[in-house]
Structure formats: C-alpha cells, structure tokens
Design a protein around this motif. Sequence first.
Motif, PDB file in Angstrom:
ATOM      1  N   LEU A 169       0.850  -1.181   0.000  1.00  0.00           N
ATOM      2  CA  LEU A 169       0.000   0.000   0.000  1.00  0.00           C
ATOM      3  C   LEU A 169       0.891   1.239   0.000  1.00  0.00           C
ATOM      4  O   LEU A 169       2.008   1.206   0.528  1.00  0.00           O
ATOM      5  N   PRO A 170       0.420   2.355  -0.559  1.00  0.00           N
ATOM      6  CA  PRO A 170       1.249   3.568  -0.562  1.00  0.00           C
ATOM      7  C   PRO A 170       1.404   4.144   0.841  1.00  0.00           C
ATOM      8  O   PRO A 170       0.523   3.994   1.695  1.00  0.00           O
ATOM      9  N   ALA A 171       2.504   4.816   1.046  1.00  0.00           N
ATOM     10  CA  ALA A 171       2.834   5.327   2.380  1.00  0.00           C
ATOM     11  C   ALA A 171       1.785   6.290   2.916  1.00  0.00           C
ATOM     12  O   ALA A 171       1.538   6.334   4.122  1.00  0.00           O
ATOM     13  N   TRP A 172       1.138   7.043   2.038  1.00  0.00           N
ATOM     14  CA  TRP A 172       0.212   8.078   2.519  1.00  0.00           C
ATOM     15  C   TRP A 172      -0.988   7.489   3.249  1.00  0.00           C
ATOM     16  O   TRP A 172      -1.579   8.164   4.096  1.00  0.00           O
ATOM     17  N   VAL A 173      -1.351   6.217   2.980  1.00  0.00           N
ATOM     18  CA  VAL A 173      -2.529   5.642   3.630  1.00  0.00           C
ATOM     19  C   VAL A 173      -2.255   5.288   5.090  1.00  0.00           C
ATOM     20  O   VAL A 173      -3.180   4.893   5.811  1.00  0.00           O
ATOM     21  N   VAL A 191       5.592   3.414  -2.618  1.00  0.00           N
ATOM     22  CA  VAL A 191       5.225   2.010  -2.420  1.00  0.00           C
ATOM     23  C   VAL A 191       6.500   1.173  -2.472  1.00  0.00           C
ATOM     24  O   VAL A 191       7.522   1.595  -3.001  1.00  0.00           O
ATOM     25  N   GLY A 192       6.417  -0.037  -1.902  1.00  0.00           N
ATOM     26  CA  GLY A 192       7.553  -0.937  -1.929  1.00  0.00           C
ATOM     27  C   GLY A 192       7.162  -2.285  -2.494  1.00  0.00           C
ATOM     28  O   GLY A 192       5.983  -2.669  -2.450  1.00  0.00           O
ATOM     29  N   PRO A 193       8.113  -3.032  -3.042  1.00  0.00           N
ATOM     30  CA  PRO A 193       7.800  -4.341  -3.619  1.00  0.00           C
ATOM     31  C   PRO A 193       7.558  -5.383  -2.534  1.00  0.00           C
ATOM     32  O   PRO A 193       8.148  -5.334  -1.455  1.00  0.00           O
ATOM     33  N   LEU A 194       6.676  -6.328  -2.821  1.00  0.00           N
ATOM     34  CA  LEU A 194       6.415  -7.454  -1.927  1.00  0.00           C
ATOM     35  C   LEU A 194       6.825  -8.738  -2.630  1.00  0.00           C
ATOM     36  O   LEU A 194       6.407  -9.000  -3.759  1.00  0.00           O
ATOM     37  N   GLY A 195       7.640  -9.528  -1.963  1.00  0.00           N
ATOM     38  CA  GLY A 195       8.107 -10.773  -2.545  1.00  0.00           C
ATOM     39  C   GLY A 195       7.027 -11.834  -2.595  1.00  0.00           C
ATOM     40  O   GLY A 195       5.993 -11.739  -1.912  1.00  0.00           O
ATOM     41  N   GLU A 196       7.255 -12.861  -3.409  1.00  0.00           N
ATOM     42  CA  GLU A 196       6.272 -13.933  -3.532  1.00  0.00           C
ATOM     43  C   GLU A 196       6.055 -14.652  -2.209  1.00  0.00           C
ATOM     44  O   GLU A 196       4.972 -15.188  -1.956  1.00  0.00           O
ATOM     45  N   SER A 197       7.065 -14.668  -1.355  1.00  0.00           N
ATOM     46  CA  SER A 197       6.915 -15.338  -0.059  1.00  0.00           C
ATOM     47  C   SER A 197       6.121 -14.497   0.948  1.00  0.00           C
ATOM     48  O   SER A 197       5.674 -15.021   1.968  1.00  0.00           O
ATOM     49  N   GLU A 198       5.939 -13.215   0.652  1.00  0.00           N
ATOM     50  CA  GLU A 198       5.216 -12.332   1.574  1.00  0.00           C
ATOM     51  C   GLU A 198       3.716 -12.424   1.322  1.00  0.00           C
ATOM     52  O   GLU A 198       3.023 -11.430   1.108  1.00  0.00           O
ATOM     53  N   VAL A 199       3.204 -13.643   1.390  1.00  0.00           N
ATOM     54  CA  VAL A 199       1.834 -13.917   0.970  1.00  0.00           C
ATOM     55  C   VAL A 199       0.812 -13.234   1.876  1.00  0.00           C
ATOM     56  O   VAL A 199      -0.237 -12.780   1.410  1.00  0.00           O
TER      57      VAL A 199
END
Length: 402
Positions: free
Chosen positions: A27-31, A358-366
């Motif tokens: 999610l974007p930081a502003w939220v 925003v930041g990337p989420l890895g496939e393991s960060e389900v």
Amino acid sequence: MSNKEDDGVVAAVARTIENDPQDGWSLPAWVYSDPDYFAAEMARVIRPSWQVVCHVSDVPVAGDWHTLAYADESILVVRGNDMAVRAFTNVCRHRGSRLVDGASGCAKKLVCPYHAWTYDLDGRLTGVPAKRDYPMLDMAASGLTPVDLEIWHGFVFVRLERGGPSVASMMAPYETLVAPYRFEDMRAIGRVTQRPRAVNWKNVADNYSDGLHIPVAHPGLTRLFGKGYGIEAEAHVDRMWGALIDEPSASRSERMYQEILPRVDHLPEASQRLWLYFKLWPNVAFDIYPDQIDFMQFIPVSPTKTLIREISYALPDARREMKAARYLNWRINRQVNLEDTALIQRVQDGMASPSFTVGPLGESEVCLRAFCCKMRQLIPESRMERQPAAGWSHRCSVSDVK
C-alpha cells in the motif's frame, strides 16, 4: 492442515491476488497517515469486522459486564438473568448518555447516571422517572440498541455492522488445529493491558504477519525456532507458526523454557512444542502456546495512533513447571514486543518521507500481499501512489466501491 486444506488456502489467496493488477506492491505510504483514508477504513474495514471483547468466563454470573471502545463507539457485553450473553451500544436511549463507565463491572439493572432511565439486563427499557411526561414513548421500542455478537470457542466477538463471514467460518480451515486447546475452558491470567503506540494500526498488523523480519530482528525467536518459522494466508486469516528446536538456547530464559515446558496431555504431539499465531481480518490476533494463549487487538485511534489491547488466558494448571513456563513465556515475549515496538516506529517514521511511495512485496510475503489486495478492493483510492486532495473520503460512499 491436510494437503486438501492447503490447496484450498492457496486457491483462496490466489483468487484474491489474481484480481489485483497491483499485486506485488505494498500500500502507498500516505494511507498510513491520511485522515481521509482513516475515515474510509473505519467505515469500510473496521466497523464491519469482528472484535474481541472478552471471554465468557469473564462474565460468569448474571449482571457481569465488559466494555470495548473503538470506532467512536462503546460496546457493552452483559450476561442476562437468563444467562444469555448479549451486546449493546453503551448509550441511553433518552439523551445519549453513556450507561456504564470503566472496562468491567456487575449490575442488577443498567441505570443511566443522567436521568435514571433503567434497563433490564436483556436491554429492555423497564423504568422511566416521570413517565407521564413522555406520552409518545413506546417502551417496547426504546430498549438498548443491540450489536451483533458471536461466541467462538468461548471468546465473545462483536461487530458494529453486518456483512461478511462469521468468526467460525473465518477460522473453519483451522478448526481441527484449534479445537484440542479447549479455549472454552480457559480463564484469564492477569488483566487486560492497553499499550498506546504512535503508529498507524496497519503497521502493527503488517508487522504481525511479516515472516521475513523474524531472523533479522528477533534473535530470541530465531534461537527458539531455528529456520522453521512459517507463514500462510487464508481468505480471512493469516497463520504463522514455529516449533521449538532441541538445541539449547544461549539465553537463560529461553533455555529454561525449552527445558521446563511440561507436556499437555490433551494436545496432539505436533502441538506440544508449537507456537502458533493467527491474525483474523483485519486486526485481531491470537498467539497460541502449549502453556497459554494471548489475544491482541490493534485498535485504530487516529491515523497515527493505535491502542494495542491484550490479555492472556490459560487452563487451570497448578503444576510448578507450568507456572514457571508461563512466566518464562512472558519474559521471552516481552523482549519480542520491545523489538516489534521499535520496528513499527521505524517504519511509521520512514513513511513520512516524500521519497517513499510504495515498496515491492516478494512472492513469499503472501500475508502482506493478501492484506494489501483486500484493502485495495475495499478502498480503491489505495491504488493511488500519491495522496489525493483532502476531503475525498466524503465524496465517495461505500456503495461506490461495491
């Protein structure tokens, strides 16, 4: 879980993720600080969600009551003379005064301290001073306003708005895993503690379901679990777990816990040395240990303030080893809480920088991926990297996003 249940979990999460073109991004930081977004999520996420108030053992006799304050409401859970447990808004129907103060108590009747309007324990209005002054008053229609209530394995849940699955259906994939712990027979140990944190509630929730930070920021848990910490996401529940390894920890408290933790005969062998964690959508968590369980809520207070509410429950057990294990459990998790407190504050502070969107989420960060997808579904503005103009939440109704 069985392979069939595992496949169901993967499929449910996969369906959620497939429909989200922004899957793989946070999610974007502003939220995590915007007042409009906070208003939107309180209406669309928190009010329709289940919240723990207490355990049925906390209201054992008629007249016992507990309260929970959240989302600008005070909810009153009370056991009636018929021994049924009910929930109402803690609001007199005369002038809106709060009926009771504090977290818990006991009363034969619920009497408003403002004008002495009186309600029975089942919510019926039974007494109005100077009743003749109110010729239009319909006593039968003026009882306390009921609130949705569900008792799941002894724990009392409430929600302010209907919609969405029951607690039992949310936890159904894990019923066989949870049932042996005998939650219904547990009693509180200690009291409810409330810890304010200067962070957005989602940062607490994100951290709870994040598995990648365990080997980095929690050396104690790493000593206890080795590399065996796991996470998975079901449609409405995240599960995390770690089994105690046999290698003695370098920490005295951890090593003593490993040595002292007694056998619990009603638990299956696989649960004897298992630490199990569940986060129910969106902000209720259960930490389940062989020796006790803790529930925790991340109650939103403002865009940048959260109240962590928690208490421990356990089965009666007078064994010295069990008493020692519970104390050591508290010592170990006190350190974990201190580490997590520092982590979530670092994230909240960093999100204030315009350099982060925003930041990337890895496939393991389900778990994090599933959480972000659900938030984007409920609040489409979550897809915007930059904060929209103030007042947007008032221009978009809930019906616009269904």
